[in-house]
Design an enzyme around this catalytic site. Structure first.
Site, PDB file in Angstrom:
ATOM      1  N   LYS A  84      38.921  62.842  30.184  1.00 49.08           N
ATOM      2  CA  LYS A  84      37.792  62.730  29.256  1.00 49.08           C
ATOM      3  C   LYS A  84      38.128  61.677  28.194  1.00 49.08           C
ATOM      4  CE  LYS A  84      35.023  66.519  27.475  1.00 49.08           C
ATOM      5  NZ  LYS A  84      35.159  67.775  26.723  1.00 49.08           N
TER       6      LYS A  84
HETATM    7  C1  E4P Z   1      31.935  69.038  26.241  1.00 48.92           C
HETATM    8  O1  E4P Z   1      32.648  68.630  27.118  1.00 48.92           O
HETATM    9  C2  E4P Z   1      32.408  69.380  24.897  1.00 48.92           C
HETATM   10  O2  E4P Z   1      33.653  69.990  25.009  1.00 48.92           O
HETATM   11  C3  E4P Z   1      31.515  70.363  24.182  1.00 48.92           C
HETATM   12  O3  E4P Z   1      30.349  70.656  24.902  1.00 48.92           O
HETATM   13  C4  E4P Z   1      31.332  70.094  22.731  1.00 48.92           C
HETATM   14  O4  E4P Z   1      30.433  71.018  22.188  1.00 48.92           O
HETATM   15  P1  E4P Z   1      30.250  71.245  20.629  1.00 48.92           P
HETATM   16  O5  E4P Z   1      29.336  70.189  20.104  1.00 48.92           O
HETATM   17  O6  E4P Z   1      29.632  72.601  20.528  1.00 48.92           O
HETATM   18  O7  E4P Z   1      31.611  71.164  20.010  1.00 48.92           O
END
Ligand code: E4P
Length: 219
Positions: A84
């Protein structure tokens, strides 16, 4: 459509994998940090548990050269790891190079169709639009998913849309209606999505009516 769980909590993952509907996991520095001080061990446990599903693991280095090196190390952790990387202008050359080397990537923190198009051009596996963070500033995050679906289909890109930052079941419903390829859900949203009060009430009514028969064994 695939469903991922957005958590690094191994006990939660062990529990919910039993439902049979979880296809993979997204971790991030925030949820890994909550899960204790052995992130590498945690990732190894998760990739073993979900050996047939993609597990996203985010880079933590900020310097592009260090990030490139770290991305290769993360990718080598397990065959089902997806690296990622934040969708930041400084990281385009890193993403381009990794894509050319066949590294599976999930580009995170995507907020516009323009950013998404560029990542599709680089040939990444997933783009992660952050629905809830748009909603936080009063912008319709689900509308972005519809724009991305149209863009990916119009140009025939193979990149998958991974709806992220989903905070309510209504966000999941929106992601389904927009045709996202994947939705990643925090465990509490996943649990809510499994149930409905009318289902519970319907079961109660069937049970009560059945009890009136007063029989013990059926069929
Ligand atoms: C996705 O891969 C992220 O880890 C996640 O959805 C972030 O979500 P948040 O905005 O609730 O932190």
């Amino acid at each position: 459509m695939k469903l991922f769980l957005d958590t690094s909590d191994i006990d939660v993952l062990r529990e919910y994998i039993k439902t049979g509907v979880i296809d993979g996991v997204t971790t991030n520095p925030s949820n890994l940090s909550k899960a204790g001080n052995q992130p590498r061990k945690r990732i190894e446990e998760i990739t073993t548990l979900f050996k047939h599903g993609d597990v996203s693991v985010e880079v933590t280095e900020q310097d592009p050269a260090a990030m490139y090196k770290q991305a290769l190390e993360i990718a080598a952790l397990a065959p089902n790891v997806v690296v990622k990387i934040p969708c930041h202008a400084d990281y385009y050359p890193v993403i381009h190079r990794l894509a050319q080397e066949g590294i599976n990537m999930n580009i995170t923190l995507v907020f516009t169709v323009a950013q998404a198009l560029m990542m599709c051009k680089l040939g990444v596996r997933y783009i992660s639009p952050f629905v809830g963070r748009w909603d936080e500033i009063d912008v319709d995050g689900i509308a972005l998913l519809h724009e991305l679906r149209a863009m990916v289909d119009n140009y025939g890109f193979s990149t998958m849309i991974l709806a992220a930052s989903l905070r309510h079941v209504r966000h999941l419903n929106g992601a389904i209606n927009a045709g996202a390829d994947v939705a990643t859900l925090p465990p509490e949203v996943f649990v809510k999505a499994l149930a409905h009060p009318l289902t519970d009430r319907g079961i109660e009514r069937f049970n009560a009516d059945w009890a009136k028969l007063g029989i013990r064994q059926f069929p």
